[in-house]
Design a protein around this motif. Structure first.
Motif, PDB file in Angstrom:
ATOM      1  N   MET A 267     -16.961  38.132  58.455  1.00  0.00           N
ATOM      2  CA  MET A 267     -15.586  37.711  58.717  1.00  0.00           C
ATOM      3  C   MET A 267     -15.322  37.651  60.223  1.00  0.00           C
ATOM      4  O   MET A 267     -14.610  36.767  60.712  1.00  0.00           O
ATOM      5  CB  MET A 267     -14.601  38.683  58.060  1.00  0.00           C
ATOM      6  N   ARG A 268     -15.906  38.579  60.964  1.00  0.00           N
ATOM      7  CA  ARG A 268     -15.671  38.644  62.406  1.00  0.00           C
ATOM      8  C   ARG A 268     -16.368  37.512  63.148  1.00  0.00           C
ATOM      9  O   ARG A 268     -15.808  36.945  64.098  1.00  0.00           O
ATOM     10  CB  ARG A 268     -16.164  39.991  62.943  1.00  0.00           C
ATOM     11  N   THR A 269     -17.573  37.159  62.718  1.00  0.00           N
ATOM     12  CA  THR A 269     -18.368  36.174  63.465  1.00  0.00           C
ATOM     13  C   THR A 269     -18.305  34.755  62.900  1.00  0.00           C
ATOM     14  O   THR A 269     -18.464  33.788  63.648  1.00  0.00           O
ATOM     15  CB  THR A 269     -19.842  36.616  63.510  1.00  0.00           C
ATOM     16  N   GLU A 270     -18.079  34.613  61.593  1.00  0.00           N
ATOM     17  CA  GLU A 270     -18.161  33.289  60.978  1.00  0.00           C
ATOM     18  C   GLU A 270     -16.908  32.861  60.223  1.00  0.00           C
ATOM     19  O   GLU A 270     -16.724  31.677  59.950  1.00  0.00           O
ATOM     20  CB  GLU A 270     -19.359  33.232  60.023  1.00  0.00           C
ATOM     21  N   GLY A 271     -16.073  33.819  59.849  1.00  0.00           N
ATOM     22  CA  GLY A 271     -14.847  33.479  59.145  1.00  0.00           C
ATOM     23  C   GLY A 271     -15.041  33.369  57.644  1.00  0.00           C
ATOM     24  O   GLY A 271     -16.169  33.395  57.138  1.00  0.00           O
ATOM     25  N   PRO A 272     -13.924  33.234  56.890  1.00  0.00           N
ATOM     26  CA  PRO A 272     -13.965  33.196  55.423  1.00  0.00           C
ATOM     27  C   PRO A 272     -14.815  32.070  54.842  1.00  0.00           C
ATOM     28  O   PRO A 272     -15.356  32.191  53.752  1.00  0.00           O
ATOM     29  CB  PRO A 272     -12.488  33.017  55.035  1.00  0.00           C
ATOM     30  N   GLY A 273     -14.922  30.966  55.583  1.00  0.00           N
ATOM     31  CA  GLY A 273     -15.693  29.832  55.075  1.00  0.00           C
ATOM     32  C   GLY A 273     -17.143  30.164  54.801  1.00  0.00           C
ATOM     33  O   GLY A 273     -17.782  29.533  53.947  1.00  0.00           O
ATOM     34  N   ALA A 274     -17.673  31.161  55.507  1.00  0.00           N
ATOM     35  CA  ALA A 274     -19.076  31.540  55.329  1.00  0.00           C
ATOM     36  C   ALA A 274     -19.342  32.095  53.933  1.00  0.00           C
ATOM     37  O   ALA A 274     -20.479  32.043  53.452  1.00  0.00           O
ATOM     38  CB  ALA A 274     -19.481  32.574  56.378  1.00  0.00           C
ATOM     39  N   LEU A 275     -18.310  32.620  53.288  1.00  0.00           N
ATOM     40  CA  LEU A 275     -18.477  33.185  51.946  1.00  0.00           C
ATOM     41  C   LEU A 275     -18.796  32.117  50.908  1.00  0.00           C
ATOM     42  O   LEU A 275     -19.250  32.434  49.805  1.00  0.00           O
ATOM     43  CB  LEU A 275     -17.215  33.936  51.517  1.00  0.00           C
ATOM     44  N   PHE A 276     -18.542  30.868  51.248  1.00  0.00           N
ATOM     45  CA  PHE A 276     -18.778  29.783  50.287  1.00  0.00           C
ATOM     46  C   PHE A 276     -19.951  28.900  50.715  1.00  0.00           C
ATOM     47  O   PHE A 276     -20.131  27.811  50.179  1.00  0.00           O
ATOM     48  CB  PHE A 276     -17.506  28.949  50.128  1.00  0.00           C
ATOM     49  N   ARG A 277     -20.738  29.398  51.679  1.00  0.00           N
ATOM     50  CA  ARG A 277     -21.924  28.659  52.105  1.00  0.00           C
ATOM     51  C   ARG A 277     -22.939  28.633  50.961  1.00  0.00           C
ATOM     52  O   ARG A 277     -23.194  29.634  50.320  1.00  0.00           O
ATOM     53  CB  ARG A 277     -22.538  29.319  53.340  1.00  0.00           C
ATOM     54  N   GLY A 278     -23.499  27.480  50.702  1.00  0.00           N
ATOM     55  CA  GLY A 278     -24.439  27.334  49.596  1.00  0.00           C
ATOM     56  C   GLY A 278     -23.771  26.929  48.301  1.00  0.00           C
ATOM     57  O   GLY A 278     -24.431  26.809  47.262  1.00  0.00           O
ATOM     58  N   MET A 279     -22.446  26.707  48.337  1.00  0.00           N
ATOM     59  CA  MET A 279     -21.728  26.310  47.120  1.00  0.00           C
ATOM     60  C   MET A 279     -22.257  24.990  46.565  1.00  0.00           C
ATOM     61  O   MET A 279     -22.412  24.836  45.352  1.00  0.00           O
ATOM     62  CB  MET A 279     -20.229  26.189  47.421  1.00  0.00           C
TER      63      MET A 279
END
Length: 308
Positions: A267-279
Motif C-alpha cells: 500500500m505504501r509503495t504501489e497503492g491499492p491497484g497492486a492488489l488486483f495485479r494479475g486479474m
C-alpha cells in the motif's frame, strides 16, 4: 406388534442407503481427477498471473505473454507445472472431499437426509469448510510453484531444476517451516474464494439444469458453464489475498514477517491497484480451467456411480 415395529423401522433406514449422497471416497477420487484437468487446461495463464503479481516489468497480460514466450518459448509457458500437477490430485481430492464433509456436517446439524436439498447458506458453509483441510497441502505446493514460476534462484545463483530441487533449496535456505510460508495468506484467499466457488457452481448449475436437462440429469453444457463461471466468481474475491500470498512466498527469506507486512509495504509503495495485479490472466484462466475441473469431477462421478 412385530409387524408394526418393522413398519416403523424401515422408513427410518431407507434414507441411509439412498444414492442421493456422494461417498467420501468418490468425492476424493473425482476431485483429484478434476484437479488434474484444471492444471492441464489453465497452467499457462496461471504462470502469467504469478509473474505479473510478483514483478512490475509487465505492462499488461499480452505484454507478459509476449516477453515470457520470447524468453522461454512454448515450453516456458508450462514452467512450474510439475508441482501443481503432482499436487493437483491430493489438493483437489481433499478440496472436494472437504466440500462433501461440509455438506454432511450441515445435514447432521439440521437433521437432513442425503436426499434433502441444502439451502444456499448451507452450501456456502460447506464451500468455505473445504478450504480448511485443503490449505495444509496447498500452501507448500503453492510455495514451490510460485518459486519456480518467477524463476527464483538458490544461494549459488543457479535456477532450480524442478519441484524437488526447489523444495530442497527452500528448506536449505529457510528450514522446513519455510515450505509453509504463506499458509495464513493461502487460508485468507481460499476460504472466501471457496465460498464463492462452490456457491456459484451449485446455484448456476441448478438454474441451468432446471431450464434444460431437468432434475434427473445434468447436461455437459450446464456443467461447463457453471464450472467456468464458478472459477471466475472465485477469483473475483480471491485475487487480492492471492497477490499478497504470491509476494510473500516468492520474497527472499526474512524479508517479510507475515502477510500483514506485505500488505502495508504494498500500500505504501504501489497503492491499492497492486492488489488486483494479475486479474486479467486469472480471469482468462478461470473459465476454461474450472470448466475442465468440474466436467472432470462430474464425469468421473458418473463413471464411478456406474461401477459401484
Amino acid at each position: 406388534m412385530s409387524s408394526t415395529e418393522v413398519a416403523v423401522i424401515i422408513p427410518e433406514e431407507k434414507p441411509k442407503v439412498t444414492t442421493g449422497g456422494t461417498s467420501g471416497v468418490k468425492s476424493f477420487l473425482s476431485g483429484g481427477f478434476g484437479g488434474m484437468c484444471l492444471v492441464a487446461a489453465g497452467h499457462p495463464l496461471d504462470l502469467l498471473k504469478v509473474r505479473m503479481q510478483t514483478s512490475t516489468q509487465y505492462k499488461s497480460t499480452i505484454d507478459c505473454f509476449r516477453k515470457t514466450l520470447a524468453e522461454n518459448g512454448i515450453r516456458g509457458m508450462y514452467r512450474g507445472m510439475a508441482a501443481p500437477l503432482i499436487g493437483a490430485t491430493p489438493v483437489f481430492a481433499i478440496c472436494f472431499w472437504g466440500y462433501d464433509q461440509g455438506q454432511k456436517i450441515m445435514r447432521h446439524v439440521y437433521n437432513l437426509s442425503p436426499t434433502d436439498k441444502l439451502s444456499t447458506n448451507q452450501i456456502l458453509f460447506a464451500g468455505g469448510f473445504s478450504a480448511i483441510p485443503t490449505t495444509a497441502i496447498m500452501a507448500p505446493m503453492e510455495r514451490i510453484k510460485c518459486t519456480l514460476q518467477v524463476g527464483a534462484a538458490n544461494s549459488t545463483g543457479v535456477a532450480y531444476k524442478g519441484p524437488a530441487d526447489a523444495a530442497m533449496g527452500i528448506i536449505r535456505t529457510g528450514g522446513f517451516r519455510s515450505l509453509f510460508k504463506g499458509t495464513c495468506a493461502t487460508l485468507l484467499r481460499d476460504v472466501p474464494g471457496s465460498v464463492a466457488y462452490f456457491g456459484a457452481y451449485e446455484l448456476i448449475k441448478k438454474a441451468l439444469t432446471s431450464q434444460s436437462a431437468g432434475q434427473g440429469s445434468i447436461s455437459p453444457l450446464a456443467i461447463v458453464t457453471a464450472g467456468g463461471l464458478a472459477g471466475m466468481a472465485n477469483w473475483s474475491v480471491a485475487i487480492p489475498p492471492d497477490v499478497l500470498k504470491s509476494r510473500l512466498q516468492t520474497a527472499p527469506e526474512g524479508k517479510y514477517t507475515g502477510v500483514r507486512q506485505v500488505f502495508i509495504e504494498m500500500m505504501r509503495t504501489e497503492g491499492p491497484g497492486a492488489l488486483f495485479r494479475g486479474m486479467g490472466p486469472a480471469m482468462l484462466r478461470a473459465f476454461p480451467a474450472n470448466a475442465a475441473c468440474f466436467l472432470g469431477v462430474e464425469l468421473s462421478l458418473q463413471f464411478m456411480n456406474k461401477l459401484w
